[in-house]
Write a protein that holds these residues in place. Structure first.
Motif, PDB file in Angstrom:
ATOM      1  N   THR A  93       0.804  -1.229   0.000  1.00 56.52           N
ATOM      2  CA  THR A  93       0.000   0.000   0.000  1.00 56.52           C
ATOM      3  C   THR A  93       0.837   1.279   0.000  1.00 56.52           C
ATOM      4  N   GLY A  94       2.142   1.144   0.294  1.00 52.84           N
ATOM      5  CA  GLY A  94       2.989   2.332   0.445  1.00 52.84           C
ATOM      6  C   GLY A  94       3.049   3.201  -0.801  1.00 52.84           C
ATOM      7  N   LEU A 107       8.427   9.543   6.653  1.00 55.45           N
ATOM      8  CA  LEU A 107       8.995   8.199   6.767  1.00 55.45           C
ATOM      9  C   LEU A 107       8.126   7.279   7.601  1.00 55.45           C
ATOM     10  N   ALA A 113       6.382   2.851   7.673  1.00 56.39           N
ATOM     11  CA  ALA A 113       6.286   1.448   7.242  1.00 56.39           C
ATOM     12  C   ALA A 113       7.172   0.512   8.058  1.00 56.39           C
ATOM     13  N   GLU A 114       7.963   1.063   8.970  1.00 54.99           N
ATOM     14  CA  GLU A 114       8.790   0.226   9.855  1.00 54.99           C
ATOM     15  C   GLU A 114       9.119   1.051  11.096  1.00 54.99           C
ATOM     16  N   LEU A 125      -1.361   0.712   8.162  1.00 53.23           N
ATOM     17  CA  LEU A 125      -1.244  -0.715   7.829  1.00 53.23           C
ATOM     18  C   LEU A 125      -2.354  -1.075   6.861  1.00 53.23           C
ATOM     19  N   SER A 126      -2.051  -2.035   5.996  1.00 51.65           N
ATOM     20  CA  SER A 126      -2.996  -2.350   4.920  1.00 51.65           C
ATOM     21  C   SER A 126      -4.368  -2.758   5.438  1.00 51.65           C
ATOM     22  N   GLU A 127      -4.392  -3.562   6.493  1.00 51.80           N
ATOM     23  CA  GLU A 127      -5.687  -4.079   6.964  1.00 51.80           C
ATOM     24  C   GLU A 127      -6.608  -2.945   7.392  1.00 51.80           C
ATOM     25  N   GLY A 168      -3.780   1.611   4.975  1.00 52.15           N
ATOM     26  CA  GLY A 168      -2.484   1.777   4.310  1.00 52.15           C
ATOM     27  C   GLY A 168      -1.841   2.973   4.985  1.00 52.15           C
ATOM     28  N   PRO A 169      -0.820   3.606   4.384  1.00 47.75           N
ATOM     29  CA  PRO A 169      -0.221   4.779   5.023  1.00 47.75           C
ATOM     30  C   PRO A 169      -1.279   5.861   5.236  1.00 47.75           C
ATOM     31  N   ASP A 206       1.107  -3.975  16.951  1.00 45.65           N
ATOM     32  CA  ASP A 206       2.045  -2.862  17.158  1.00 45.65           C
ATOM     33  C   ASP A 206       1.956  -2.389  18.604  1.00 45.65           C
ATOM     34  N   ILE A 224       6.326   3.428  17.953  1.00 41.52           N
ATOM     35  CA  ILE A 224       6.108   1.987  18.074  1.00 41.52           C
ATOM     36  C   ILE A 224       7.417   1.347  18.522  1.00 41.52           C
ATOM     37  N   ARG A 248       6.811  -4.832  17.214  1.00 39.57           N
ATOM     38  CA  ARG A 248       5.591  -5.623  17.052  1.00 39.57           C
ATOM     39  C   ARG A 248       5.674  -6.778  18.040  1.00 39.57           C
ATOM     40  N   LYS A 255      11.306  -2.060   3.600  1.00 41.30           N
ATOM     41  CA  LYS A 255      11.278  -2.455   5.006  1.00 41.30           C
ATOM     42  C   LYS A 255      12.512  -3.305   5.269  1.00 41.30           C
TER      43      LYS A 255
HETATM   44  O1  DLL Z   1       3.600  -0.427   5.902  1.00 39.74           O
HETATM   45  C1  DLL Z   1       1.752   0.985   5.282  1.00 39.74           C
HETATM   46  C2  DLL Z   1       2.669   2.144   5.235  1.00 39.74           C
HETATM   47  C3  DLL Z   1       3.326   2.452   4.056  1.00 39.74           C
HETATM   48  C4  DLL Z   1       2.831   2.956   6.325  1.00 39.74           C
HETATM   49  C5  DLL Z   1       4.126   3.553   3.980  1.00 39.74           C
HETATM   50  C6  DLL Z   1       3.644   4.087   6.272  1.00 39.74           C
HETATM   51  C7  DLL Z   1       4.296   4.372   5.101  1.00 39.74           C
HETATM   52  P1  DLL Z   1       1.865  -2.871   5.902  1.00 39.74           P
HETATM   53  O2  DLL Z   1       2.805  -3.372   4.878  1.00 39.74           O
HETATM   54  O3  DLL Z   1       0.553  -3.537   6.036  1.00 39.74           O
HETATM   55  O4  DLL Z   1       1.526  -1.367   5.650  1.00 39.74           O
HETATM   56  O5  DLL Z   1       2.639  -2.925   7.281  1.00 39.74           O
HETATM   57  C8  DLL Z   1       2.040  -2.402   8.437  1.00 39.74           C
HETATM   58  O6  DLL Z   1       4.186  -1.750   9.347  1.00 39.74           O
HETATM   59  O7  DLL Z   1       1.528  -2.785  11.500  1.00 39.74           O
HETATM   60  C9  DLL Z   1       3.684  -1.607  11.639  1.00 39.74           C
HETATM   61  O8  DLL Z   1       4.185  -2.781  12.242  1.00 39.74           O
HETATM   62  C10 DLL Z   1       4.644  -1.151  10.551  1.00 39.74           C
HETATM   63  N1  DLL Z   1       4.595   0.304  10.423  1.00 39.74           N
HETATM   64  C11 DLL Z   1       3.961   1.053   9.510  1.00 39.74           C
HETATM   65  N2  DLL Z   1       4.193   2.378   9.713  1.00 39.74           N
HETATM   66  C12 DLL Z   1       5.003   2.455  10.804  1.00 39.74           C
HETATM   67  C13 DLL Z   1       5.605   3.516  11.523  1.00 39.74           C
HETATM   68  C14 DLL Z   1       2.417  -0.332   5.655  1.00 39.74           C
HETATM   69  N3  DLL Z   1       5.455   4.779  11.161  1.00 39.74           N
HETATM   70  C15 DLL Z   1       2.994  -2.504   9.590  1.00 39.74           C
HETATM   71  N4  DLL Z   1       6.351   3.199  12.602  1.00 39.74           N
HETATM   72  C16 DLL Z   1       2.425  -1.904  10.850  1.00 39.74           C
HETATM   73  C17 DLL Z   1       6.533   1.917  12.987  1.00 39.74           C
HETATM   74  C18 DLL Z   1       5.249   1.137  11.256  1.00 39.74           C
HETATM   75  N5  DLL Z   1       6.013   0.889  12.336  1.00 39.74           N
END
Ligand code: DLL
Length: 446
Positions: free
Chosen positions: A149-150, A219, A221-222, A246-248, A251-252, A317, A336, A339, A435
């Motif tokens: 979703t990023g 910044l 996604a991690e 998070l996608s579920e 998304g961002p 998280d 965070i 996880r 990531k």
């Molecule tokens: O990572 C969505 C995203 C994309 C967020 C771009 C921000 C930027 P997923 O691949 O589903 O979606 O992973 C979600 O990533 O439950 C956290 O564990 C971790 N995560 C996402 N943003 C952060 C953050 C995207 N700002 C999973 N700090 C989440 C720490 C994050 N962990």
């Protein structure tokens, strides 16, 4: 705070929902929540079954705290309903599908109606604006495009804000650097570790990362730490803010950080109701919900989603809820720490990679490039942790050996674990493309 006063401090015109009072926001949440519960119950068999089994009905939600009576949804539920069992609308109303990589089982599939996509773009735009990005700016989007979703999520948000988007996606670092030099973007969107990869590669090419046109980085996604923020801001001469999602849940853009305070991401509570629960307890019930400020697992309920309403989703998280600041009605989330499924248990001590990042980055001789190796030597029952970390280029091998001892002691003091620190040559550890994987578990499988 009125819309005009916030606009005056940041020079941005905000959404009305960003400036409403907490009371008004909670009234909005209640009506949206009542609608979402009924909508999910009527349209998604899994929710009907779960609510019935728990003996609750959507009409039982009379006030916001009643949400605690409703059952949780987990990633496993989404996997069992693979691919489209969680969708609340017929397929022809689904405008887009995204999915997780599915490295540990079936992929998790999520869907969006046209309205969901518009809401998502609006919330990413809101997050980017909070982090300093403005209409008319050039935005270099280094989040991966595709089922993740990023990329597309950030892209649509930057377009909705009125930016010029450069859709480079992740990877091809040399090319990223050329485009940053030639197109002169104002902002970059990427994971923190990938931005580090870019900065590192610039230095190798003889380019000073602080000399680029970049002024803002958004910044996420991690997990990342304040120490990493400092490292990136200084190396690249920009302001770095957090974006979470998070996608579920969407998304961002579920939450975004304000550049004027840089004190954690505000959760956009007009679209999501957050809760914190005990991370290791499966119990439901109002009693299992923790108060603001308490550490636990973040849980989300969507308030406006059509294609995939999500009720009490257990994110895994670990964080806490804090009062709103730059957007007073919207609570913030603390950083965070990790996880719950990424937690290393080493001889009874819980440990997260972010703790090592925090400690290592305070030691000037050591670089932010590290990985954690877990092993169990033959014939032994004890696990062993090795921190492999690169020394800074400017530091001698002897100096870095002293720094390794300091790191080992600091980990023992602050985390409570004994470990081995192995300082390696600059450029030898794997670099992030998105990531970053920090943990390498080499213990024999049971
Ligand atoms: O990572 C969505 C995203 C994309 C967020 C771009 C921000 C930027 P997923 O691949 O589903 O979606 O992973 C979600 O990533 O439950 C956290 O564990 C971790 N995560 C996402 N943003 C952060 C953050 C995207 N700002 C999973 N700090 C989440 C720490 C994050 N962990």
């Amino acid at each position: 705070m009125t819309q005009e006063t916030v606009a005056a401090t940041t020079g941005a015109v905000l959404d009305r929902e960003e400036t409403i009072s907490r009371d008004e926001l909670e009234a909005l949440q209640l009506s949206r929540l009542q609608h979402t519960l009924a909508y999910a119950y009527d349209r998604v068999p899994l929710y009907k079954r779960k609510f019935d089994e728990a003996g609750v009905h959507p009409t039982d939600l009379r006030e916001l705290s009643d949400l605690g009576k409703f059952p949780f949804t987990t990633k496993e539920d989404l996997r069992l309903e693979y691919p489209f069992g969680m969708f609340a609308v017929p397929q022809h109303e689904v405008a887009r599908i995204h999915a997780s990589s599915g490295t540990t089982g079936r992929a998790t599939v999520v869907g969006y109606t046209k309205k969901d996509l518009a809401d998502w773009a609006k919330l990413v735009a809101r997050s980017l604006r909070a982090s300093g990005v403005r209409p008319g700016m050039k935005v270099h989007n280094a989040y991966g495009y595709g089922l993740f979703t990023g990329g597309l999520g950030a892209h649509a948000g930057a377009e909705a804000l009125g930016c010029t988007v450069i859709p480079i996606s992740g990877g091809q670092t040399e090319r990223q650097i050329t485009l940053i030099q030639d197109f002169k973007p104002d902002a970059i969107l990427s994971t923190p570790t990938y931005l580090l990869t870019i900065a590192d590669a610039m230095i190798k090419q003889g380019i000073d990362p602080a000399s680029t046109s970049l002024k803002y980085a958004v910044l996420g996604a991690e997990p990342w730490t304040e120490e990493m923020r400092h490292e990136l801001e200084v190396t690249m001469n920009l302001k770095a803010c957090d974006i979470y999602g998070l996608s579920e849940v969407m998304g961002p853009g579920v939450a975004g950080e304000c550049v004027e305070t840089q004190d954690g991401s505000h959760i956009w509570e007009d679209h999501f109701r957050p809760e914190i629960v005990d991370a290791f307890s499966p119990a439901i019930g109002v009693d299992s919900v923790l108060g603001d400020g308490e550490h636990g697992e973040l849980v989300f309920t969507s308030l406006t989603k059509e294609a995939l309403p999500i009720i009490r989703y257990r994110t895994k998280d670990l964080t806490r809820l804090l009062p709103g600041t730059a957007r007073p009605a919207h609570r913030r989330m603390g950083r965070i720490t990790g996880r719950s499924d990424d937690m290393i248990i080493l001889r009874g001590v819980n440990l997260f990679p972010s703790q090592i990042e925090e400690i290592a980055l305070r030691i000037p001789e050591l670089s932010p490039h590290f990985q954690l190796e877990l092993t169990r030597p033959e014939g032994q029952r004890m696990d062993r942790l090795t921190v492999k970390i690169e020394r800074r280029e400017s530091v001698s091998v002897e100096q870095s050996a002293t720094a390794a001892k300091v790191l080992q002691q600091q980990i023992k003091i602050h985390v409570g674990s004994s470990c081995t620190v192995d300082v390696v040559e600059p450029g030898t550890l794997e670099r992030s493309n998105g990531k970053l994987r920090r943990i390498y578990d080499m213990r024999p499988k049971a």
